[in-house]
Structures are given as structure tokens and as C-alpha cells.
Design a protein around this motif. Sequence first.
Motif, PDB file in Angstrom:
ATOM      1  N   GLY A  73      63.812   7.592 -15.994  1.00  0.00           N
ATOM      2  CA  GLY A  73      63.235   8.840 -16.505  1.00  0.00           C
ATOM      3  C   GLY A  73      63.308   8.896 -18.024  1.00  0.00           C
ATOM      4  N   ALA A  74      64.426   8.421 -18.585  1.00  0.00           N
ATOM      5  CA  ALA A  74      64.584   8.414 -20.044  1.00  0.00           C
ATOM      6  C   ALA A  74      63.613   7.442 -20.697  1.00  0.00           C
ATOM      7  CB  ALA A  74      66.020   8.038 -20.408  1.00  0.00           C
ATOM      8  N   MET A  75      63.344   6.319 -20.028  1.00  0.00           N
ATOM      9  CA  MET A  75      62.383   5.360 -20.571  1.00  0.00           C
ATOM     10  C   MET A  75      60.990   5.983 -20.643  1.00  0.00           C
ATOM     11  SD  MET A  75      64.586   3.106 -21.054  1.00  0.00           S
ATOM     12  CE  MET A  75      63.599   1.839 -21.798  1.00  0.00           C
ATOM     13  N   ILE A  87      58.128  10.920 -33.394  1.00  0.00           N
ATOM     14  CA  ILE A  87      59.584  10.807 -33.306  1.00  0.00           C
ATOM     15  C   ILE A  87      59.923  10.106 -32.002  1.00  0.00           C
ATOM     16  CG2 ILE A  87      61.767  12.070 -33.171  1.00  0.00           C
ATOM     17  CD1 ILE A  87      60.381  14.361 -34.693  1.00  0.00           C
ATOM     18  N   PRO A  88      60.319   8.829 -32.042  1.00  0.00           N
ATOM     19  CA  PRO A  88      60.647   8.125 -30.795  1.00  0.00           C
ATOM     20  C   PRO A  88      61.949   8.631 -30.190  1.00  0.00           C
ATOM     21  CG  PRO A  88      61.122   6.730 -32.690  1.00  0.00           C
ATOM     22  CD  PRO A  88      60.496   7.982 -33.227  1.00  0.00           C
ATOM     23  N   GLY A  89      61.885   9.146 -28.963  1.00  0.00           N
ATOM     24  CA  GLY A  89      63.103   9.583 -28.305  1.00  0.00           C
ATOM     25  C   GLY A  89      63.995   8.408 -27.973  1.00  0.00           C
ATOM     26  N   GLU A  90      63.378   7.240 -27.757  1.00  0.00           N
ATOM     27  CA  GLU A  90      64.099   6.012 -27.425  1.00  0.00           C
ATOM     28  C   GLU A  90      63.673   4.909 -28.380  1.00  0.00           C
ATOM     29  OE1 GLU A  90      66.432   4.708 -25.057  1.00  0.00           O
ATOM     30  OE2 GLU A  90      66.849   6.828 -25.201  1.00  0.00           O
ATOM     31  N   LEU A  91      64.569   3.951 -28.605  1.00  0.00           N
ATOM     32  CA  LEU A  91      64.249   2.822 -29.477  1.00  0.00           C
ATOM     33  C   LEU A  91      63.029   2.067 -28.969  1.00  0.00           C
ATOM     34  CD1 LEU A  91      65.066   1.166 -31.912  1.00  0.00           C
ATOM     35  CD2 LEU A  91      66.658  -0.106 -30.474  1.00  0.00           C
ATOM     36  N   SER A  92      62.893   1.973 -27.647  1.00  0.00           N
ATOM     37  CA  SER A  92      61.754   1.258 -27.063  1.00  0.00           C
ATOM     38  C   SER A  92      60.426   1.985 -27.278  1.00  0.00           C
ATOM     39  CB  SER A  92      61.987   1.049 -25.560  1.00  0.00           C
ATOM     40  OG  SER A  92      62.192   2.287 -24.914  1.00  0.00           O
ATOM     41  N   ILE A 275      62.803  -4.824 -27.372  1.00  0.00           N
ATOM     42  CA  ILE A 275      62.213  -6.130 -27.708  1.00  0.00           C
ATOM     43  C   ILE A 275      60.933  -6.362 -26.902  1.00  0.00           C
ATOM     44  CG2 ILE A 275      62.592  -8.628 -27.632  1.00  0.00           C
ATOM     45  CD1 ILE A 275      65.570  -8.071 -28.075  1.00  0.00           C
ATOM     46  N   THR A 276      60.968  -6.073 -25.598  1.00  0.00           N
ATOM     47  CA  THR A 276      59.789  -6.336 -24.764  1.00  0.00           C
ATOM     48  C   THR A 276      58.617  -5.434 -25.146  1.00  0.00           C
ATOM     49  OG1 THR A 276      60.540  -4.818 -23.019  1.00  0.00           O
ATOM     50  CG2 THR A 276      61.197  -7.112 -22.828  1.00  0.00           C
ATOM     51  N   SER A 277      58.898  -4.192 -25.554  1.00  0.00           N
ATOM     52  CA  SER A 277      57.795  -3.299 -25.942  1.00  0.00           C
ATOM     53  C   SER A 277      57.135  -3.780 -27.234  1.00  0.00           C
ATOM     54  CB  SER A 277      58.285  -1.849 -26.081  1.00  0.00           C
ATOM     55  OG  SER A 277      59.315  -1.741 -27.032  1.00  0.00           O
ATOM     56  N   PHE A 278      57.936  -4.294 -28.170  1.00  0.00           N
ATOM     57  CA  PHE A 278      57.371  -4.876 -29.398  1.00  0.00           C
ATOM     58  C   PHE A 278      56.520  -6.099 -29.064  1.00  0.00           C
ATOM     59  CE2 PHE A 278      60.652  -2.626 -32.003  1.00  0.00           C
ATOM     60  CZ  PHE A 278      59.800  -2.106 -32.958  1.00  0.00           C
ATOM     61  N   LEU A 279      57.034  -6.966 -28.181  1.00  0.00           N
ATOM     62  CA  LEU A 279      56.300  -8.174 -27.815  1.00  0.00           C
ATOM     63  C   LEU A 279      54.985  -7.843 -27.115  1.00  0.00           C
ATOM     64  CD1 LEU A 279      59.271 -10.381 -26.551  1.00  0.00           C
ATOM     65  CD2 LEU A 279      57.801 -10.897 -28.502  1.00  0.00           C
ATOM     66  N   ALA A 280      55.012  -6.839 -26.228  1.00  0.00           N
ATOM     67  CA  ALA A 280      53.789  -6.444 -25.523  1.00  0.00           C
ATOM     68  C   ALA A 280      52.758  -5.873 -26.495  1.00  0.00           C
ATOM     69  CB  ALA A 280      54.124  -5.409 -24.444  1.00  0.00           C
ATOM     70  N   TYR A 281      53.225  -5.060 -27.439  1.00  0.00           N
ATOM     71  CA  TYR A 281      52.321  -4.488 -28.447  1.00  0.00           C
ATOM     72  C   TYR A 281      51.677  -5.607 -29.275  1.00  0.00           C
ATOM     73  CZ  TYR A 281      50.699  -1.636 -32.378  1.00  0.00           C
ATOM     74  OH  TYR A 281      49.932  -1.033 -33.350  1.00  0.00           O
ATOM     75  N   ASP A 282      52.514  -6.570 -29.679  1.00  0.00           N
ATOM     76  CA  ASP A 282      52.016  -7.671 -30.499  1.00  0.00           C
ATOM     77  C   ASP A 282      50.995  -8.510 -29.731  1.00  0.00           C
ATOM     78  OD1 ASP A 282      52.255  -9.351 -32.961  1.00  0.00           O
ATOM     79  OD2 ASP A 282      52.918 -10.838 -31.518  1.00  0.00           O
ATOM     80  N   MET A 283      51.234  -8.738 -28.431  1.00  0.00           N
ATOM     81  CA  MET A 283      50.288  -9.525 -27.633  1.00  0.00           C
ATOM     82  C   MET A 283      48.924  -8.847 -27.584  1.00  0.00           C
ATOM     83  SD  MET A 283      50.389 -10.694 -23.633  1.00  0.00           S
ATOM     84  CE  MET A 283      51.048 -12.325 -23.880  1.00  0.00           C
ATOM     85  N   GLU A 284      48.918  -7.531 -27.369  1.00  0.00           N
ATOM     86  CA  GLU A 284      47.640  -6.821 -27.299  1.00  0.00           C
ATOM     87  C   GLU A 284      46.895  -6.863 -28.622  1.00  0.00           C
ATOM     88  OE1 GLU A 284      46.191  -5.934 -24.541  1.00  0.00           O
ATOM     89  OE2 GLU A 284      48.003  -6.758 -23.636  1.00  0.00           O
TER      90      GLU A 284
END
Length: 508
Positions: A73-75, A87-92, A275-284
Motif C-alpha cells: 500500500g505504501a509503494m 513531493i515523493p512520499g517514497e524514495l521509489s 533502483i528498479t524504478s529508475f532503471l525502468a524509467y531509463d529503459m522507457e
Amino acid sequence: MLIIETFQLLLAGFASALTPEHLLMAALGALIGTFVGVLPGLGPTSAIAILLPVTAVLEPTQGMIMLAGIYYGAMYGGSTTAILLNIPGELSSVPTCLDGYPLAKKGRGGPALGISALASFGAGVLGVIGLVFFAPILADQALKFGPPEYFALMILALTLMVSLSGGSLVKSFLMGAFGYTLALVGLGPSSGMPRFDYGVPALVGGFDMISIIIGLFAITEVLKGIDEKRTATLLGKPGSVYPKKEDLRVSAGPMLRGGIIGFFLGLLPGCSAAITSFLAYDMEKKLSKHPEKFGQGAIEGVAAPEAANNATSSAGFIPLFSLGIPSSPPLAILLAGLMIYGLTPGPVLFEQNASFVWTVIASMFVGNAMLLVLNLPMVWVWVKLTRVPYGIMAPIILMFCTIGAYSVRNSMFDVWVAFLFGGLGYVFSKYKWPVVPLVLCFILGPLLEESFIQTMAMGAGDFSIVLFRPLSLTILLAAGALLIISLVLNRRTQQRLKEERDRGVDVA
């Protein structure tokens, strides 16, 4: 036969998960998690740790369902303020800010939130399906990753700095170096001795990531609002929360790819959702025919990272249940919860406590569906926050920032760090210095250093061990290829932006 048996166990799990008491726990966990995700600084780790003593009085299955619900839920919740308030609530959720907030300023905050919800749901379900059918196999493969492979993976992740440079590679690398320098402060990973503390006791523990994020995004946004003399939190109406067919068509691929990246990398301990969210963004951005649109309000830039971070959170349960290995801090707290209940993770858990395991797994399907059904209508609650006059909203944001920064380590030092980086973030924004490379290197720096030290120990001081292991060599070659592709695409993007400006189009 194994698939049929697994399916039967899952059906039995659903029968148990759909009982009123288990549905209530899943709903409570999802709602608490969403609320925690929305608030800057109060992540799932803090929430689970705070509520762990409370759930200890519950029956084990009920307690674990609630704690798991708080986690995913937090994610989900971290994306809401990232899109509406920057304002990102989470680092991801940091990558979500890059395109989510520009979409909101264009009056498309509603569709961005809708795509975020759908991406979170789809990736969450994908992760749970993987948990059901591939847990033992994938967990076994994840164990093949040793320090050399982690070192190579961190090198690959650092190539993202080129894509996230904001137009200036020099500024990007300088900000990355600044981020890594900040990560060096505190206890050394190999010696355990304090470094760069200059005799200041508060620096022995190093800088806290949450405080820096709160400063660079939340407090900076407040300072920018004051400087621009805003009257409302969000300029323009958010629009309908239900995406159009075109939005769904464009986002389908990024959702799937982000989910796959998040799921497989989520199996690796230390490879966090950030890390995975950054990688996914970069791939797109690399796959897009119009990479210049990223950072200006591309819906794909919301779909991919949101799918990745939710798939990562679901995938983390595979090594947790199968091997007793937590792949992130929240899952380490959940491991402690299992121990409190007298349950030992591993193959024995599936044999001796099958009812518990499959009820919790089935509840994840139910919880993800609840998040979608409950939070799409609730989006308008958060949207109404953006209509509060800025003179009222700004102090409230600062109050939550102060609470969030203090609550991580109960230290006023972290609060001052948050406000210091708020001021720095404002200056960086004014002079167009990208802050994302700083954040990226702060996250990856300690992981890179630790894996390098362990690699050198494995090779008795010979670094060539990285080159003689097939998996690590493959990842390094991929990193080199991605670096070249990133440089080419970055140059092409800058040329396209220049052409747009020459035609009189207003681009940032």
C-alpha cells in the motif's frame, strides 16, 4: 502434477483470504499503507516497525496480511503526492515526479494518477503470480548473484546518470560526485570506523536518505512556491482520473516492461524499488521514439517506474518465504514478524505451514484489487488538497516534512539536514542543476563500495575476478553498451529540444 497441486493450494488460500476477518486486515493494511506512502518521510519500514507490536496480538495469518498490505500500500501511495505536489512520499517515487508533476501542471494529473493506479495493480498482480508459480526456481537463480555480479549491476545502474543529466553531462556527473561524497560520511562498510565525521557525533551515523529526499523535493517545492507567489498548490485542474484509450495504449508496454524489470531485480537482496524504478524509467526513455518528451510530461514516464516499484515489492516475498532472505528493509521487519510468530522461512515453511503461506499469498491478490477499487475514488480526496490556498498548504507540508525527517532516527540533526538540502535544492532548481543524479549516486554509492570490497576479498585483491565470471562480465558489457546508447540518445534529445526552441515552442 506440481502445477495442479499449487493451484489447489492457492484456491484453498483464497477461501481463507476471503473470510471477513482476513478481508478486514487486508483493507486496513492497504489503507494504512497508502496513507503512510502519501506522507513524506514515513515509509513502510517505519510503519511496519511501529505496528509490529500491535499485530503481535493478532493471529499470525491476520498479522502478516496486515503488515504485507502496509508494505505494498505504501509503494502505491508514494506516487500520489509525487504527481500532484512534486513531493515523493517514497524514495521509489522520485522517477514518478519527473513526468507526473509536469502532467499535473498541464491539467492531466487525473489520468497520471489513474495510470499510476493501474500500473501498480497490474505489476502487483504480476509479482504475486510469479510468487505463486516460480518462487523456488527464481529464488535459486537469485542466489547465483555474488559480490562481482552486484558490483557490475551497480555500474550498470550508474549509467542512468547520462539519461538523467537534464541536458548537461558535466552538471550531472558533478552532482553524482556530490551525492557519492555525501554517502561516504559515516561508518565505513569494511572497517566499521567513522569517516569524514570531523568530530561531530551526529555525522558518525551519516546522512539519512529520507532527510535528503524531503529537503530536495518537498522543502524545495515550498520555497519555489513562495518565490513564485503561488496562490494554489497546483496550477490547473487535474482532469478525470480515468485514463483515455490513447493513454492506456501508450502505457501498456511500459507497464509490462517495468513490471518485468521490477520483478526479476526485486529478487536480489539490496536491489531496492528505488533502483528498479529508475532503471525502468531509463529503459522507457531509451526505447521511446520521442525521448525529448520525458521530463516534460510523458505518461510512459509514470507507468514504467510505478509498475517497477510495485513488482519489486511483490517479488521480494519470494526469497523471503523460500529462503528467509529479506531483499529490503521493510521485508527485514516482516522477517522479524515471522520469527515472533514462531515461523521459520524456507522450504519447511511451505511444508509445515502451507495454509498460512497460501492464505497470505492469496490475500496479496485481494489487497492489490482493494488498492485499485478503494484508491481510484479516493484520488479526489488528495486532489482536493491541491485546491487548498498555498498560504495554508505550505506550512502544513513543512510540518509533515519536519515530522517525517525527525521520525526516522528521532534526531533534530536530520531535520536540520532536510532544511539545509531544501535550500540547496532551491538553488539547484534556480540554476538548472539536476538533483536526480545526486539521489541516484547517494543510493548506489554505498552498495557499489560494499560490493567492490567484497569482490576484492573474493579475488584476493585481484579485480579480474569480475571479468572471468560470465554473469558479471555480461552485465559489464551491457553497462558499456547502455552508456554508449545513452550518450547517443542524450545528444539526439538535446538536438530535438534545440529545434523545438528554434521553432518557438516553450520547452524546459
